[in-house]
Design a protein around this motif. Structure first.
Motif, PDB file in Angstrom:
ATOM      1  N   LEU A   6     -82.822  88.221 121.011  1.00  0.00           N
ATOM      2  CA  LEU A   6     -83.119  89.461 121.747  1.00  0.00           C
ATOM      3  C   LEU A   6     -82.985  88.953 123.101  1.00  0.00           C
ATOM      4  O   LEU A   6     -83.144  88.009 123.637  1.00  0.00           O
ATOM      5  CB  LEU A   6     -84.758  89.863 121.541  1.00  0.00           C
ATOM      6  CG  LEU A   6     -85.270  90.736 122.065  1.00  0.00           C
ATOM      7  CD1 LEU A   6     -84.633  92.066 121.642  1.00  0.00           C
ATOM      8  CD2 LEU A   6     -86.719  90.842 122.125  1.00  0.00           C
ATOM      9  N   LEU A   8     -83.018  90.218 127.106  1.00  0.00           N
ATOM     10  CA  LEU A   8     -83.795  91.169 127.954  1.00  0.00           C
ATOM     11  C   LEU A   8     -83.417  91.029 129.367  1.00  0.00           C
ATOM     12  O   LEU A   8     -83.179  89.606 129.956  1.00  0.00           O
ATOM     13  CB  LEU A   8     -85.344  90.868 127.708  1.00  0.00           C
ATOM     14  CG  LEU A   8     -86.064  90.964 126.517  1.00  0.00           C
ATOM     15  CD1 LEU A   8     -87.311  90.492 126.402  1.00  0.00           C
ATOM     16  CD2 LEU A   8     -85.802  92.428 125.589  1.00  0.00           C
ATOM     17  N   SER A  55     -83.997  85.565 127.097  1.00  0.00           N
ATOM     18  CA  SER A  55     -83.417  85.614 125.587  1.00  0.00           C
ATOM     19  C   SER A  55     -84.592  85.065 124.629  1.00  0.00           C
ATOM     20  O   SER A  55     -85.210  83.866 125.207  1.00  0.00           O
ATOM     21  CB  SER A  55     -82.280  85.032 125.389  1.00  0.00           C
ATOM     22  OG  SER A  55     -82.278  83.431 125.367  1.00  0.00           O
ATOM     23  N   ARG A  59     -87.437  88.779 117.881  1.00  0.00           N
ATOM     24  CA  ARG A  59     -88.212  89.877 118.466  1.00  0.00           C
ATOM     25  C   ARG A  59     -89.792  89.383 118.352  1.00  0.00           C
ATOM     26  O   ARG A  59     -90.591  89.762 119.320  1.00  0.00           O
ATOM     27  CB  ARG A  59     -88.097  91.169 117.747  1.00  0.00           C
ATOM     28  CG  ARG A  59     -88.979  92.303 118.425  1.00  0.00           C
ATOM     29  CD  ARG A  59     -88.498  93.659 117.751  1.00  0.00           C
ATOM     30  NE  ARG A  59     -86.963  93.974 117.977  1.00  0.00           N
ATOM     31  CZ  ARG A  59     -86.679  94.464 119.278  1.00  0.00           C
ATOM     32  NH1 ARG A  59     -87.158  94.572 120.036  1.00  0.00           N
ATOM     33  NH2 ARG A  59     -85.317  94.736 119.366  1.00  0.00           N
ATOM     34  N   TYR A  62     -90.819  87.343 121.279  1.00  0.00           N
ATOM     35  CA  TYR A  62     -91.076  88.190 122.592  1.00  0.00           C
ATOM     36  C   TYR A  62     -92.459  88.775 122.233  1.00  0.00           C
ATOM     37  O   TYR A  62     -93.189  88.882 123.446  1.00  0.00           O
ATOM     38  CB  TYR A  62     -90.095  89.320 122.550  1.00  0.00           C
ATOM     39  CG  TYR A  62     -90.583  90.340 123.632  1.00  0.00           C
ATOM     40  CD1 TYR A  62     -90.329  90.033 125.121  1.00  0.00           C
ATOM     41  CD2 TYR A  62     -90.472  91.606 123.333  1.00  0.00           C
ATOM     42  CE1 TYR A  62     -90.822  90.882 125.974  1.00  0.00           C
ATOM     43  CE2 TYR A  62     -90.900  92.538 124.282  1.00  0.00           C
ATOM     44  CZ  TYR A  62     -91.050  92.285 125.497  1.00  0.00           C
ATOM     45  OH  TYR A  62     -91.447  93.221 126.662  1.00  0.00           O
ATOM     46  N   GLU A  89     -83.880  96.071 127.044  1.00  0.00           N
ATOM     47  CA  GLU A  89     -83.248  95.344 125.949  1.00  0.00           C
ATOM     48  C   GLU A  89     -81.537  95.613 126.300  1.00  0.00           C
ATOM     49  O   GLU A  89     -81.347  96.844 126.237  1.00  0.00           O
ATOM     50  CB  GLU A  89     -83.812  95.635 124.853  1.00  0.00           C
ATOM     51  CG  GLU A  89     -83.072  95.058 123.476  1.00  0.00           C
ATOM     52  CD  GLU A  89     -83.721  95.339 122.179  1.00  0.00           C
ATOM     53  OE1 GLU A  89     -82.924  94.839 121.215  1.00  0.00           O
ATOM     54  OE2 GLU A  89     -84.855  95.898 122.032  1.00  0.00           O
TER      55      GLU A  89
END
Length: 93
Positions: A6, A8, A55, A59, A62, A89
């Protein structure tokens, strides 16, 4: 970056007159990233705004970072001096 990762971008607005406290807050919170599989890839500033490229391996990492009791305690400790952030994102082209 693999498809499971992921990526961000956080746009962090520091509170006017509290830029130093806001930067210290970010230092403390960003130090928690590794325990959740997160990495700070870049940290840029305009003085009153930080742009962070972050990163996570997953998910779930996060999500666990966002609910980390230590992160929440840091936020409570800084109170009104804690910055606000808009998190996007993103994907690489």
């Amino acid at each position: 970056m693999t498809s499971a990762e992921l990526l961000l971008v956080a746009l962090v607005d520091l509170v006017p007159g509290e830029a130093e406290a806001g930067a210290r807050y970010e230092d403390e919170v960003l130090a928690l990233l590794p325990r959740h599989g997160g990495t700070l890839d870049r940290r840029l500033t305009t003085g009153d705004t930080e742009v962070q490229l972050i990163s996570f391996k997953t998910r779930a990492g996060y999500e666990s970072f966002m609910s980390d009791p230590d992160r929440l305690a840091i936020r409570a400790r800084y109170g009104a001096a804690a910055p606000t952030a808009r998190v996007l994102e993103v994907t690489e082209r």
